[in-house]
Design a protein around this motif. Structure first.
Motif, PDB file in Angstrom:
ATOM      1  N   UNK A  50       0.811  -1.192   0.000  1.00 48.17           N
ATOM      2  CA  UNK A  50       0.000   0.000   0.000  1.00 48.17           C
ATOM      3  C   UNK A  50       0.862   1.267   0.000  1.00 48.17           C
ATOM      4  N   UNK A  51       2.082   1.147   0.492  1.00 53.11           N
ATOM      5  CA  UNK A  51       2.995   2.295   0.473  1.00 53.11           C
ATOM      6  C   UNK A  51       3.262   2.731  -0.968  1.00 53.11           C
ATOM      7  N   UNK A  52       3.392   1.758  -1.864  1.00 54.36           N
ATOM      8  CA  UNK A  52       3.641   2.080  -3.266  1.00 54.36           C
ATOM      9  C   UNK A  52       2.429   2.761  -3.871  1.00 54.36           C
ATOM     10  N   UNK A  53       1.226   2.238  -3.585  1.00 60.30           N
ATOM     11  CA  UNK A  53       0.007   2.868  -4.091  1.00 60.30           C
ATOM     12  C   UNK A  53      -0.075   4.310  -3.602  1.00 60.30           C
ATOM     13  N   UNK A  54       0.191   4.538  -2.333  1.00 66.01           N
ATOM     14  CA  UNK A  54       0.126   5.890  -1.773  1.00 66.01           C
ATOM     15  C   UNK A  54       1.143   6.816  -2.448  1.00 66.01           C
ATOM     16  N   UNK A  55       2.334   6.304  -2.727  1.00 67.39           N
ATOM     17  CA  UNK A  55       3.360   7.122  -3.383  1.00 67.39           C
ATOM     18  C   UNK A  55       2.932   7.499  -4.797  1.00 67.39           C
ATOM     19  N   UNK A  56       2.318   6.547  -5.521  1.00 69.46           N
ATOM     20  CA  UNK A  56       1.837   6.838  -6.873  1.00 69.46           C
ATOM     21  C   UNK A  56       0.707   7.852  -6.816  1.00 69.46           C
ATOM     22  N   UNK A  57      -0.232   7.648  -5.909  1.00 70.65           N
ATOM     23  CA  UNK A  57      -1.373   8.565  -5.794  1.00 70.65           C
ATOM     24  C   UNK A  57      -0.900   9.973  -5.451  1.00 70.65           C
ATOM     25  N   UNK A  58       0.071  10.079  -4.582  1.00 72.62           N
ATOM     26  CA  UNK A  58       0.563  11.393  -4.167  1.00 72.62           C
ATOM     27  C   UNK A  58       1.355  12.077  -5.275  1.00 72.62           C
ATOM     28  N   UNK A  59       2.208  11.317  -5.952  1.00 73.39           N
ATOM     29  CA  UNK A  59       3.075  11.925  -6.966  1.00 73.39           C
ATOM     30  C   UNK A  59       2.400  12.048  -8.323  1.00 73.39           C
ATOM     31  N   UNK A  60       1.410  11.181  -8.586  1.00 71.98           N
ATOM     32  CA  UNK A  60       0.728  11.210  -9.871  1.00 71.98           C
ATOM     33  C   UNK A  60       1.505  10.559 -10.995  1.00 71.98           C
ATOM     34  N   UNK A  61       2.516   9.768 -10.632  1.00 69.77           N
ATOM     35  CA  UNK A  61       3.380   9.174 -11.656  1.00 69.77           C
ATOM     36  C   UNK A  61       4.067   7.933 -11.113  1.00 69.77           C
ATOM     37  N   UNK A  62       4.139   6.885 -11.955  1.00 70.76           N
ATOM     38  CA  UNK A  62       4.871   5.682 -11.571  1.00 70.76           C
ATOM     39  C   UNK A  62       6.358   5.991 -11.482  1.00 70.76           C
TER      40      UNK A  62
END
Length: 58
Positions: A1-13
């Motif tokens: 879920x940390x990865x999902x949160x990082x993507x959601x926050x940054x808007x980019x893989x």
């Protein structure tokens, strides 16, 4: 879920991968596995835009 949160926050893989020391493809595979496990799309992706679905926002 940390990865999902990082993507959601940054808007980019790519940006999420840089912040987590992962490749964009590793980030993408992780998001794909999360979506498959939950049975819902969390993000809508195109070559230029990444947006969260209603489920992803929740």
């Amino acid at each position: 879920m940390e990865i999902f949160a990082a993507v959601a926050q940054s808007g980019s893989f790519s940006a999420a991968g840089r912040s987590l020391n992962l490749t964009p493809s590793a980030v993408s595979r992780t998001i794909d596995r999360i979506e498959a496990r939950l049975g819902v799309r969390l993000m809508l992706r195109t070559t230029r835009v990444l947006t969260l679905t209603a489920e992803g926002q929740t």
